[in-house]
Design an enzyme around this catalytic site. Sequence first.
Site, PDB file in Angstrom:
ATOM      1  N   ASP A   1      -2.249 -10.738  -2.418  1.00 28.72           N
ATOM      2  CA  ASP A   1      -2.768 -10.221  -1.202  1.00 28.72           C
ATOM      3  C   ASP A   1      -4.121  -9.869  -1.539  1.00 28.72           C
ATOM      4  OD1 ASP A   1      -1.804  -8.681   1.701  1.00 28.72           O
ATOM      5  OD2 ASP A   1      -3.601  -7.776   0.718  1.00 28.72           O
TER       6      ASP A   1
ATOM      7  N   ASP B   1      -4.415 -13.452   3.289  1.00 26.59           N
ATOM      8  CA  ASP B   1      -5.519 -12.675   3.661  1.00 26.59           C
ATOM      9  C   ASP B   1      -6.747 -13.070   2.842  1.00 26.59           C
ATOM     10  OD1 ASP B   1      -4.290 -10.921   2.082  1.00 26.59           O
ATOM     11  OD2 ASP B   1      -4.551  -8.984   3.563  1.00 26.59           O
TER      12      ASP B   1
ATOM     13  N   HIS C   1      -6.272  -7.509  -0.579  1.00 29.20           N
ATOM     14  CA  HIS C   1      -6.173  -6.117  -0.929  1.00 29.20           C
ATOM     15  C   HIS C   1      -5.520  -5.448  -1.891  1.00 29.20           C
ATOM     16  CE1 HIS C   1      -6.880  -6.593   3.754  1.00 29.20           C
ATOM     17  NE2 HIS C   1      -7.771  -5.883   3.482  1.00 29.20           N
TER      18      HIS C   1
ATOM     19  N   HIS D   1       0.767  -1.237  -0.034  1.00 29.84           N
ATOM     20  CA  HIS D   1       0.175   0.268   0.132  1.00 29.84           C
ATOM     21  C   HIS D   1       0.877   1.323   0.017  1.00 29.84           C
ATOM     22  CE1 HIS D   1      -3.602  -2.317   0.566  1.00 29.84           C
ATOM     23  NE2 HIS D   1      -3.261  -3.095   1.448  1.00 29.84           N
TER      24      HIS D   1
ATOM     25  N   TYR E   1      -3.623 -12.578   8.393  1.00 29.50           N
ATOM     26  CA  TYR E   1      -3.625 -12.167   9.638  1.00 29.50           C
ATOM     27  C   TYR E   1      -4.556 -13.226  10.667  1.00 29.50           C
ATOM     28  CZ  TYR E   1      -2.711  -8.109   7.170  1.00 29.50           C
ATOM     29  OH  TYR E   1      -1.972  -7.184   6.388  1.00 29.50           O
TER      30      TYR E   1
END
Length: 348
Positions: A200, A289, A202, A164, A328
């Site tokens: 990932d 994730d 995201h 990010h 996570y």
Amino acid sequence: MRCIHTPRHRLHDPPDEVRHGVPVPPVERPGRVEAVIDALGADERFELEEPGEHGLEPILAVHDEGLVRFLETAWPLWAAERPEEAAVADTFPNPAMRDGMGPGHEPASASGLLGWWSFDTATPLVEGTYAAARAAVDAAVAATDAVLGGEGVAYALCRPPGHHAARAMFGGYCFFNNAAIGAERIAGETGERVAVLDLDYHHGNGTQQIFYERPDVLYVSLHGDPARAFPHYTGYPDERGAGPGFGSNLNLPLPEGCDDERYLRVLDRALEEIGGASGSILVVSLGMDAHRDDPLGDAAVTTECYGEIGRRVAGLGRRLVVVQEGGYDLASLGESVVRFLGGAVVAG
Ligand code: OKP
Ligand code: ZN
């Protein structure tokens, strides 16, 4: 397989993250790395080693020096006023604030600077954050250099994660973009095209932004549809790159509840795109994730499926630099990483 990790990640251990204005226990925490090390350490296929120091040069190759300077100096500036708290912004320069007025000025205060250089409240900065973020970069560079030196696969157990972090912005638990730093190094050393495959859950807004105008770095991402998922403002399929980079960016949003079968079909599309571009090295932004038990994602990928994902990625026949991003659920995280790397090494 060489697996690079460093205990310095523990220097970044904020007491909480702020979600919708409320402090909650941090999701991105040191136990994540411990879980992966436990799983890798129990398996003789993996050799754990620590990185050397690689300095600022690889960071400045992809990041604005103002961001680097801020992260290096932010803690004392903040702590002079609020030494008991982690540093988090509460005011951000939404572009509409200065609409038609030019960019304005970098502020001098800690509060102003935090909002200037970041984009969310989930990424608190503490005294050891800068050192931990630097160490994560060292791990990514070491894994990259292992592959440039001839290894077929190397793994960087980076924490904090990186995808990010944009050229001039941190956030989303990320400070420096570990995977982008690796990709930039590969492009520079080989003169070849390099691809980044971001698994990932995201969207890797930072990696996309850093390479958006670059024809030599292909970014391909599978992620929760930004219509419902963080980081909300990037990751749509019509973002294909700009200028000379047009066509070198591919976003593949996933539906809610995405299961193994569906995920593997989208992965095949991603691999087809990468296989159609030249280059001999692939950087994988490996987030776990999308796992069914992950507390942040809404996908339903199983632990076993990460083995198949690793096999298919390695089936491209490219050397792999695997960089850890999110993931996570501490109960499944280590085993998912082992399955992916095990699949990648068998097929590679
Ligand atoms: C980092 B990486 C959810 C808020 C999420 C931050 C998520 C960062 C994810 N309502 N806030 O991509 O795993
Ligand atoms: Zn993520």
